[in-house]
Write a protein that holds these residues in place. Structure first.
Motif, PDB file in Angstrom:
ATOM      1  N   ASN A   1       0.707  -1.097   0.152  1.00  0.00           N
ATOM      2  CA  ASN A   1      -0.076  -0.106   0.208  1.00  0.00           C
ATOM      3  C   ASN A   1       1.204   1.109  -0.042  1.00  0.00           C
ATOM      4  O   ASN A   1       1.242   1.459   0.973  1.00  0.00           O
ATOM      5  CB  ASN A   1      -0.932  -0.217   1.062  1.00  0.00           C
ATOM      6  CG  ASN A   1      -1.719   0.922   1.246  1.00  0.00           C
ATOM      7  OD1 ASN A   1      -1.742   2.253   0.933  1.00  0.00           O
ATOM      8  ND2 ASN A   1      -3.262   1.078   2.257  1.00  0.00           N
ATOM      9  N   PHE A   2       1.630   1.455  -1.328  1.00  0.00           N
ATOM     10  CA  PHE A   2       2.337   2.364  -1.748  1.00  0.00           C
ATOM     11  C   PHE A   2       2.748   4.329  -0.818  1.00  0.00           C
ATOM     12  O   PHE A   2       2.842   4.861  -0.574  1.00  0.00           O
ATOM     13  CB  PHE A   2       3.152   2.637  -2.679  1.00  0.00           C
ATOM     14  CG  PHE A   2       3.427   1.864  -3.213  1.00  0.00           C
ATOM     15  CD1 PHE A   2       4.721   0.717  -2.197  1.00  0.00           C
ATOM     16  CD2 PHE A   2       2.731   0.258  -4.753  1.00  0.00           C
ATOM     17  CE1 PHE A   2       4.976  -0.443  -2.896  1.00  0.00           C
ATOM     18  CE2 PHE A   2       3.607  -0.350  -4.503  1.00  0.00           C
ATOM     19  CZ  PHE A   2       4.271  -0.865  -3.904  1.00  0.00           C
ATOM     20  N   HIS A   3       0.742   4.640  -0.747  1.00  0.00           N
ATOM     21  CA  HIS A   3       0.628   5.879  -0.346  1.00  0.00           C
ATOM     22  C   HIS A   3       1.067   5.584   1.333  1.00  0.00           C
ATOM     23  O   HIS A   3       0.913   6.852   2.082  1.00  0.00           O
ATOM     24  CB  HIS A   3      -1.024   6.261  -0.374  1.00  0.00           C
ATOM     25  CG  HIS A   3      -1.065   6.709  -1.865  1.00  0.00           C
ATOM     26  ND1 HIS A   3      -1.454   6.228  -3.069  1.00  0.00           N
ATOM     27  CD2 HIS A   3      -1.030   8.440  -1.815  1.00  0.00           C
ATOM     28  CE1 HIS A   3      -1.278   7.586  -3.414  1.00  0.00           C
ATOM     29  NE2 HIS A   3      -1.062   8.569  -3.212  1.00  0.00           N
ATOM     30  N   LEU A   4       0.429   4.638   1.824  1.00  0.00           N
ATOM     31  CA  LEU A   4       0.213   4.032   3.172  1.00  0.00           C
ATOM     32  C   LEU A   4       2.017   4.463   3.830  1.00  0.00           C
ATOM     33  O   LEU A   4       1.798   5.398   5.101  1.00  0.00           O
ATOM     34  CB  LEU A   4      -0.113   3.188   3.412  1.00  0.00           C
ATOM     35  CG  LEU A   4       0.060   2.634   5.195  1.00  0.00           C
ATOM     36  CD1 LEU A   4      -0.924   4.028   5.740  1.00  0.00           C
ATOM     37  CD2 LEU A   4      -0.841   1.670   5.406  1.00  0.00           C
ATOM     38  N   LEU A   5       2.522   4.193   2.786  1.00  0.00           N
ATOM     39  CA  LEU A   5       3.792   3.780   3.317  1.00  0.00           C
ATOM     40  C   LEU A   5       4.560   4.247   3.217  1.00  0.00           C
ATOM     41  O   LEU A   5       5.152   5.374   4.004  1.00  0.00           O
ATOM     42  CB  LEU A   5       4.311   3.103   2.098  1.00  0.00           C
ATOM     43  CG  LEU A   5       4.286   0.832   2.202  1.00  0.00           C
ATOM     44  CD1 LEU A   5       5.539   0.267   0.662  1.00  0.00           C
ATOM     45  CD2 LEU A   5       4.700   0.377   3.294  1.00  0.00           C
ATOM     46  N   LYS A   6       4.531   5.519   2.382  1.00  0.00           N
ATOM     47  CA  LYS A   6       5.536   7.439   1.913  1.00  0.00           C
ATOM     48  C   LYS A   6       4.368   7.865   3.065  1.00  0.00           C
ATOM     49  O   LYS A   6       5.273   8.343   3.339  1.00  0.00           O
ATOM     50  CB  LYS A   6       4.403   7.274   1.018  1.00  0.00           C
ATOM     51  CG  LYS A   6       5.594   7.279  -0.823  1.00  0.00           C
ATOM     52  CD  LYS A   6       4.937   8.120  -1.675  1.00  0.00           C
ATOM     53  CE  LYS A   6       5.661   7.632  -3.113  1.00  0.00           C
ATOM     54  NZ  LYS A   6       5.365   8.455  -3.977  1.00  0.00           N
ATOM     55  N   ALA A   7       3.428   7.497   3.665  1.00  0.00           N
ATOM     56  CA  ALA A   7       2.498   8.486   5.019  1.00  0.00           C
ATOM     57  C   ALA A   7       3.488   7.746   5.853  1.00  0.00           C
ATOM     58  O   ALA A   7       3.737   8.607   6.439  1.00  0.00           O
ATOM     59  CB  ALA A   7       1.393   8.771   5.045  1.00  0.00           C
ATOM     60  N   LEU A   8       3.917   7.240   5.865  1.00  0.00           N
ATOM     61  CA  LEU A   8       4.299   6.210   6.996  1.00  0.00           C
ATOM     62  C   LEU A   8       6.126   7.290   7.311  1.00  0.00           C
ATOM     63  O   LEU A   8       6.250   6.758   8.144  1.00  0.00           O
ATOM     64  CB  LEU A   8       3.953   4.499   7.620  1.00  0.00           C
ATOM     65  CG  LEU A   8       2.729   4.418   7.735  1.00  0.00           C
ATOM     66  CD1 LEU A   8       2.744   3.332   7.640  1.00  0.00           C
ATOM     67  CD2 LEU A   8       2.849   5.288   9.494  1.00  0.00           C
ATOM     68  N   GLY A   9       6.107   7.174   5.962  1.00  0.00           N
ATOM     69  CA  GLY A   9       7.962   7.125   5.494  1.00  0.00           C
ATOM     70  C   GLY A   9       8.173   8.705   5.881  1.00  0.00           C
ATOM     71  O   GLY A   9       9.103   9.157   6.806  1.00  0.00           O
ATOM     72  N   ARG A  10       7.250   9.482   6.496  1.00  0.00           N
ATOM     73  CA  ARG A  10       7.061  11.199   7.217  1.00  0.00           C
ATOM     74  C   ARG A  10       7.227  11.649   7.888  1.00  0.00           C
ATOM     75  O   ARG A  10       6.783  12.534   8.570  1.00  0.00           O
ATOM     76  CB  ARG A  10       5.521  11.782   6.056  1.00  0.00           C
ATOM     77  CG  ARG A  10       6.052  12.457   4.841  1.00  0.00           C
ATOM     78  CD  ARG A  10       5.130  12.950   3.609  1.00  0.00           C
ATOM     79  NE  ARG A  10       4.118  12.469   3.734  1.00  0.00           N
ATOM     80  CZ  ARG A  10       3.997  12.288   2.343  1.00  0.00           C
ATOM     81  NH1 ARG A  10       4.665  11.842   1.415  1.00  0.00           N
ATOM     82  NH2 ARG A  10       2.172  11.536   2.781  1.00  0.00           N
ATOM     83  N   THR A  11       6.748  10.217   9.091  1.00  0.00           N
ATOM     84  CA  THR A  11       6.729  10.084  10.443  1.00  0.00           C
ATOM     85  C   THR A  11       8.349   9.658  10.773  1.00  0.00           C
ATOM     86  O   THR A  11       9.120   9.457  10.252  1.00  0.00           O
ATOM     87  CB  THR A  11       5.941   9.047  11.193  1.00  0.00           C
ATOM     88  OG1 THR A  11       6.562   7.792  10.806  1.00  0.00           O
ATOM     89  CG2 THR A  11       4.364   9.877  10.611  1.00  0.00           C
ATOM     90  N   ASN A  12       7.967  10.322  12.592  1.00  0.00           N
ATOM     91  CA  ASN A  12       9.814   9.512  12.731  1.00  0.00           C
ATOM     92  C   ASN A  12       8.970   8.526  13.482  1.00  0.00           C
ATOM     93  O   ASN A  12      10.003   7.384  14.562  1.00  0.00           O
ATOM     94  CB  ASN A  12       9.974  10.836  13.956  1.00  0.00           C
ATOM     95  CG  ASN A  12      11.417  10.635  13.745  1.00  0.00           C
ATOM     96  OD1 ASN A  12      12.090   9.923  13.421  1.00  0.00           O
ATOM     97  ND2 ASN A  12      11.646  11.330  15.112  1.00  0.00           N
ATOM     98  N   LYS A  13       7.784   7.192  13.862  1.00  0.00           N
ATOM     99  CA  LYS A  13       8.417   6.399  14.309  1.00  0.00           C
ATOM    100  C   LYS A  13       8.753   5.077  13.463  1.00  0.00           C
ATOM    101  O   LYS A  13       8.735   4.467  12.414  1.00  0.00           O
ATOM    102  CB  LYS A  13       6.637   6.230  14.099  1.00  0.00           C
ATOM    103  CG  LYS A  13       6.152   6.495  15.257  1.00  0.00           C
ATOM    104  CD  LYS A  13       5.845   6.083  16.655  1.00  0.00           C
ATOM    105  CE  LYS A  13       5.367   7.556  18.056  1.00  0.00           C
ATOM    106  NZ  LYS A  13       5.480   6.691  19.441  1.00  0.00           N
ATOM    107  N   PRO A  14       9.274   4.121  14.710  1.00  0.00           N
ATOM    108  CA  PRO A  14       9.651   2.755  13.741  1.00  0.00           C
ATOM    109  C   PRO A  14       8.276   2.071  13.149  1.00  0.00           C
ATOM    110  O   PRO A  14       7.281   2.588  14.082  1.00  0.00           O
ATOM    111  CB  PRO A  14      10.349   1.743  15.371  1.00  0.00           C
ATOM    112  CG  PRO A  14      10.341   3.331  15.976  1.00  0.00           C
ATOM    113  CD  PRO A  14       9.648   4.061  16.089  1.00  0.00           C
ATOM    114  N   ILE A  15       8.651   1.509  12.659  1.00  0.00           N
ATOM    115  CA  ILE A  15       8.039   0.787  11.193  1.00  0.00           C
ATOM    116  C   ILE A  15       8.295  -1.267  11.471  1.00  0.00           C
ATOM    117  O   ILE A  15       9.409  -0.883  11.018  1.00  0.00           O
ATOM    118  CB  ILE A  15       8.030   1.139  10.475  1.00  0.00           C
ATOM    119  CG1 ILE A  15       7.485   2.915   9.837  1.00  0.00           C
ATOM    120  CG2 ILE A  15       6.539   0.987   9.636  1.00  0.00           C
ATOM    121  CD1 ILE A  15       6.412   3.973  10.391  1.00  0.00           C
ATOM    122  N   LEU A  16       7.403  -1.499  11.636  1.00  0.00           N
ATOM    123  CA  LEU A  16       6.987  -2.707  11.579  1.00  0.00           C
ATOM    124  C   LEU A  16       6.777  -3.697  10.110  1.00  0.00           C
ATOM    125  O   LEU A  16       5.558  -3.592  10.524  1.00  0.00           O
ATOM    126  CB  LEU A  16       6.605  -3.772  12.657  1.00  0.00           C
ATOM    127  CG  LEU A  16       6.790  -5.230  12.733  1.00  0.00           C
ATOM    128  CD1 LEU A  16       7.958  -5.458  13.281  1.00  0.00           C
ATOM    129  CD2 LEU A  16       6.330  -6.054  14.202  1.00  0.00           C
TER     130      LEU A  16
END
Ligand code: PEP
Ligand code: MN
Length: 337
Positions: A190-205
């Motif tokens: 879900n590339f939109h979701l991935l990009k949006a999470l890329g703009r946060t500073n949280k660890p992503i599993l």
């Protein structure tokens, strides 16, 4: 990148190809012999899409030398990444155990399980609030209320929380309350979701997709990292094969492949891979032996009545026994628990 071209390529076709490559900042080095026409493309080819090259007249075969991902690649970042989550280090020789129920069901359930897994040595609490179920009629999770309960469980136990996000509109809430944001197998691309999470500073599993290749998985990590967030933790959770006995087939070799290709930490999910509680201990031991940086495992205080994934959930007592064994094995394979 190496490009094999038609031997009867015309001068104008070759010039057209060369111009196109040079306009992308690449140098075209002719390495042709008497019976073949081959060129090397020198420079940053990460923005080149192989299938696009086949559209250029004269191109026959394209072989990639450089990986299409850069930030996730070990070539550009040789040392292992260690991710700090509320003082807990994921990677760097640690074997981190994340445990908890598949889904948050009510206050007592999540707090009871959290207390139990903490007492057995788990470092973080998992629990789904938004559940990606195959059937729209199955339990979908408590949603925002589930997040509230996770926050309460964190307050009562001190365990940081890991939970799955399914849509972009929840990002602000997750950033506020969640310590590791999980991207489930179904949303790996879900590339939109991935990009949006890329703009946060949280660890992503980032879980591996149901049928994703290792390269597709690392490209998904690249989507997050390309937006500036380099705190990505990979998670192998089994892939779809022809085998029906297990829920998925745990691709244990993926850990070794990822360790070679990438600097990112990688966990194993022994619950969703086997799909059976009696396989969890063996798969967890395998995870430790193969060099994974930890596991994320489902534990439920009453699996028989669990609203989701009871069949693969360990009871707290079994989880405790498993943790004791893992702690004995860890020093033999140079891991800290
Ligand atoms: C989960 O962790 O509860 C889950 C749904 O996992 P996956 O995305 O790997 O199926
Ligand atoms: Mn589950």
């Amino acid at each position: 990148m190496i490009v094999k071209m038609k031997t009867d390529i015309t001068v104008s076709e070759f010039e057209n190809f060369k111009k196109k490559m040079e306009s992308l900042g690449l140098e075209v080095k002719d390495a042709s012999g008497e019976t073949f026409k081959v060129v090397g493309l020198i420079g940053d080819t990460s923005k080149l899409v192989e299938s696009d090259l086949y559209a250029i007249p004269g191109v026959m075969e394209v072989t990639r030398i450089q990986t299409p991902y850069k930030k996730a690649s070990r070539v550009f970042h040789p040392e292992n990444t260690v991710i700090d989550v509320c003082g807990i280090k994921i990677g760097g020789g640690n074997f981190t155990v994340i445990a908890g129920p598949c889904s948050v069901e009510n206050h007592d359930q999540i707090v009871e399980v959290a207390q139990a897994v903490k007492a057995s040595g788990a470092k973080l609490l998992r629990g789904g609030a938004f559940k990606p179920r195959t059937s729209p009629y199955a339990f979908q999770g408590l949603e925002a209320k589930g997040l509230d309960l996770l926050v309460e469980a964190k307050k009562e136990t001190g365990l940081p929380i890991v939970t799955e996000i399914m849509s972009e509109d929840m990002i602000d809430r997750f950033v506020k309350d969640v310590d590791i944001i999980q991207v489930g197998a179904r949303n790996m691309q879900n590339f939109h979701l991935l990009k949006a999470l890329g703009r946060t500073n949280k660890p992503i599993l980032l879980k591996r997709g149901l049928s994703a290749t290792i390269e597709e998985w690392l490209m998904a990590a690249e989507y997050i990292m390309s937006e500036g967030n380099d705190k990505v933790i990979l998670c192998e959770r089994g892939i779809r094969t022809f085998e029906k006995y297990t829920r998925n087939t745990l691709d244990i070799s993926a850990v070794l492949a990822v360790k070679e290709l990438s600097h990112l930490p990688v966990l194993i999910d022994p619950s969703h891979s086997g799909g059976r509680w009696n396989m969890v201990e063996g798969l967890s031991q395998a995870a430790l032996a193969v060099g994974a940086d930890g596991i994320i495992v489902e534990v439920h205080n009453d699996p028989e009545h669990a609203l989701c994934d009871g069949a693969q959930s360990l009871k707290p007592k079994r989880f405790d026994n498993m943790m004791k064994k893992l702690a004995q094995i860890a020093p033999i394979v140079d891991k800290k628990m």
